[in-house]
Design a protein around this motif. Structure first.
Motif, PDB file in Angstrom:
ATOM      1  N   LYS A   1       0.724  -1.356  -0.046  1.00 34.89           N
ATOM      2  CA  LYS A   1       0.100  -0.089   0.035  1.00 34.89           C
ATOM      3  C   LYS A   1       0.872   1.051  -0.133  1.00 34.89           C
ATOM      4  CE  LYS A   1      -4.045   2.369   2.282  1.00 34.89           C
ATOM      5  NZ  LYS A   1      -5.300   2.095   3.162  1.00 34.89           N
ATOM      6  N   GLN A   2       1.974   1.107   0.569  1.00 31.22           N
ATOM      7  CA  GLN A   2       2.759   2.362   0.655  1.00 31.22           C
ATOM      8  C   GLN A   2       3.426   2.603  -0.630  1.00 31.22           C
ATOM      9  OE1 GLN A   2       5.750   1.291   3.877  1.00 31.22           O
ATOM     10  NE2 GLN A   2       4.897   3.116   5.038  1.00 31.22           N
ATOM     11  N   GLN A   3       3.680   1.688  -1.209  1.00 36.51           N
ATOM     12  CA  GLN A   3       4.401   1.751  -2.653  1.00 36.51           C
ATOM     13  C   GLN A   3       3.163   2.556  -3.713  1.00 36.51           C
ATOM     14  OE1 GLN A   3       7.473   1.577  -3.316  1.00 36.51           O
ATOM     15  NE2 GLN A   3       8.064   0.534  -1.332  1.00 36.51           N
ATOM     16  N   VAL A   4       1.839   1.978  -3.597  1.00 38.53           N
ATOM     17  CA  VAL A   4       0.925   2.193  -4.311  1.00 38.53           C
ATOM     18  C   VAL A   4       0.758   4.077  -3.898  1.00 38.53           C
ATOM     19  CG1 VAL A   4      -1.550   2.505  -4.747  1.00 38.53           C
ATOM     20  CG2 VAL A   4      -0.264   0.291  -4.838  1.00 38.53           C
ATOM     21  N   LEU A   5       0.683   4.321  -2.552  1.00 40.61           N
ATOM     22  CA  LEU A   5       0.543   5.690  -2.357  1.00 40.61           C
ATOM     23  C   LEU A   5       1.554   6.452  -2.649  1.00 40.61           C
ATOM     24  CD1 LEU A   5      -0.761   5.456   1.303  1.00 40.61           C
ATOM     25  CD2 LEU A   5      -2.125   6.495  -0.529  1.00 40.61           C
ATOM     26  N   PHE A   6       3.059   5.882  -2.715  1.00 36.41           N
ATOM     27  CA  PHE A   6       4.031   6.656  -3.292  1.00 36.41           C
ATOM     28  C   PHE A   6       3.896   6.947  -4.689  1.00 36.41           C
ATOM     29  CE2 PHE A   6       8.425   6.610  -4.691  1.00 36.41           C
ATOM     30  CZ  PHE A   6       8.746   7.547  -4.440  1.00 36.41           C
ATOM     31  N   GLN A   7       3.323   6.361  -5.489  1.00 37.05           N
ATOM     32  CA  GLN A   7       3.243   6.703  -6.927  1.00 37.05           C
ATOM     33  C   GLN A   7       2.296   7.887  -7.173  1.00 37.05           C
ATOM     34  OE1 GLN A   7       5.450   5.266  -8.574  1.00 37.05           O
ATOM     35  NE2 GLN A   7       5.697   3.884  -6.909  1.00 37.05           N
ATOM     36  N   GLU A   8       1.424   8.084  -6.340  1.00 41.13           N
ATOM     37  CA  GLU A   8       0.717   9.222  -6.072  1.00 41.13           C
ATOM     38  C   GLU A   8       1.377  10.498  -5.731  1.00 41.13           C
ATOM     39  OE1 GLU A   8      -2.514  12.074  -6.329  1.00 41.13           O
ATOM     40  OE2 GLU A   8      -2.532   9.939  -6.868  1.00 41.13           O
ATOM     41  N   VAL A   9       2.391  10.134  -5.022  1.00 43.35           N
ATOM     42  CA  VAL A   9       3.301  11.314  -4.608  1.00 43.35           C
ATOM     43  C   VAL A   9       4.071  11.626  -5.878  1.00 43.35           C
ATOM     44  CG1 VAL A   9       5.389  12.025  -3.349  1.00 43.35           C
ATOM     45  CG2 VAL A   9       3.592  10.934  -2.180  1.00 43.35           C
ATOM     46  N   ILE A  10       4.554  10.745  -6.680  1.00 37.88           N
ATOM     47  CA  ILE A  10       5.268  10.974  -8.045  1.00 37.88           C
ATOM     48  C   ILE A  10       4.435  11.623  -8.979  1.00 37.88           C
ATOM     49  CG2 ILE A  10       6.378   9.836 -10.027  1.00 37.88           C
ATOM     50  CD1 ILE A  10       8.033   9.882  -7.350  1.00 37.88           C
TER      51      ILE A  10
END
Length: 301
Positions: A168-177
């Motif tokens: 889930k963290q990796q998925v959320l991080f793509q939103e940051v990108i």
């Protein structure tokens, strides 16, 4: 102007860890050299005075900065007021490069200036690589939205021992990108890129029809000569060659996904004559459509 960090995906950048820090008056962001990871700073209150490679930045509320993993960054002044900021460490496992924003915008959408291949020249099932730009320093369009995502990432850190949380963290991080990359695109594409993209969209929609430079020009309201110049710059080929590559790409998918004969496939992708289709396919792929299909047919020995 601040540089642009451009990376090629896949793979996508990888989230490592994040947190938030309160820096008192007179406090400084730590000076470090070659830390090996990217460090994203987002200030929500006050100002950080950070420099990197001879450039000094005032990171005020609503601004973000990415410190590079291969450079020296330092605090050139202490905070004049209590300063709150979020930080996030990430890594790009694939290729990345740094360029000045002016150079980036000159090459925007230009395949001939990139190392990655034109997607129309790849095998039928090859993953298509693409580039993503990140501003090294920017004023955020929606700072609170980005902060909310970073807060959620920090909260999930309490359960980092769970694999589902890491995902889930990796998925959320793509939103940051995505939010950081969107800060670059607010000015929109260059006129040449816009023209080339409209032409490509038209060709993709009408690839089964006979090609007409005049019809293409009338459809998107540009002169055919200008369209050809734009597509050459952006896609590295003329509209006719772009269309040919697109038709061959579609033919490869039909050869793999259906049992249709070569003559019918040629017709479905816009060729009037099967012999011409076979000649074009063979020239581009190095083997005939039938031999291309046979490569993927399993036979019991």
């Amino acid at each position: 102007m601040p540089p642009i960090i451009e990376f090629t995906a896949p793979p996508l950048p990888h989230y490592i860890v994040s947190g938030s820090s309160l820096v008192p008056i007179g406090g400084k962001h730590p000076s470090r050299f070659n830390i090996g990871v990217f460090d994203l700073l987002v200030v929500t209150k006050g100002c950080l005075y950070v420099g990197e490679e001879g450039r000094d930045y005032e990171i005020t509320e609503g601004h973000a900065m990415i410190l590079r993993p291969d450079s020296h960054h330092y605090a050139y002044e202490g905070c004049r007021e209590e300063t709150m900021h979020h930080w996030l460490h990430f890594q790009i496992l694939g290729e990345w490069r740094v360029m000045e924003e002016e150079v980036y915008r000159q090459n925007l959408g230009n395949y001939s200036s990139r190392d990655n291949a034109n997607p129309l020249c790849l095998p039928a099932y090859s993953p298509t690589s693409y580039t993503v730009p990140l501003p090294q320093f920017t004023k955020l369009a929606q700072p609170q939205k980005l902060v909310d995502v970073m807060n959620e990432l920090i909260e999930l850190g309490h359960s980092i021992h769970l694999d589902s949380v890491r995902l889930k963290q990796q998925v959320l991080f793509q939103e940051v990108i995505m939010q950081l990359s969107a800060a670059i695109g607010r000015d929109g594409p260059s006129p040449q890129s816009a023209c080339a993209e409209r032409a490509a969209s038209y060709l993709r929609e009408h690839f089964r029809e006979p090609f007409s430079a005049k019809a293409l020009g009338e459809s998107i309201n540009f002169h055919p000569v200008y369209i050809a110049r734009c597509m050459q710059k952006v896609y590295g080929c003329s509209p006719a060659v772009y269309l040919l590559r697109l038709r061959i790409q579609q033919a490869k998918l039909l050869l793999l996904q259906t049992d249709l004969n070569v003559e019918l496939i040629a017709e479905k992708v816009g060729f009037n004559q099967a012999a011409y289709f076979t000649a074009c396919f063979t020239k581009m792929e190095g083997l005939s459509p039938r031999k291309y299909r046979q490569r993927f047919i399993w036979t019991k020995e």
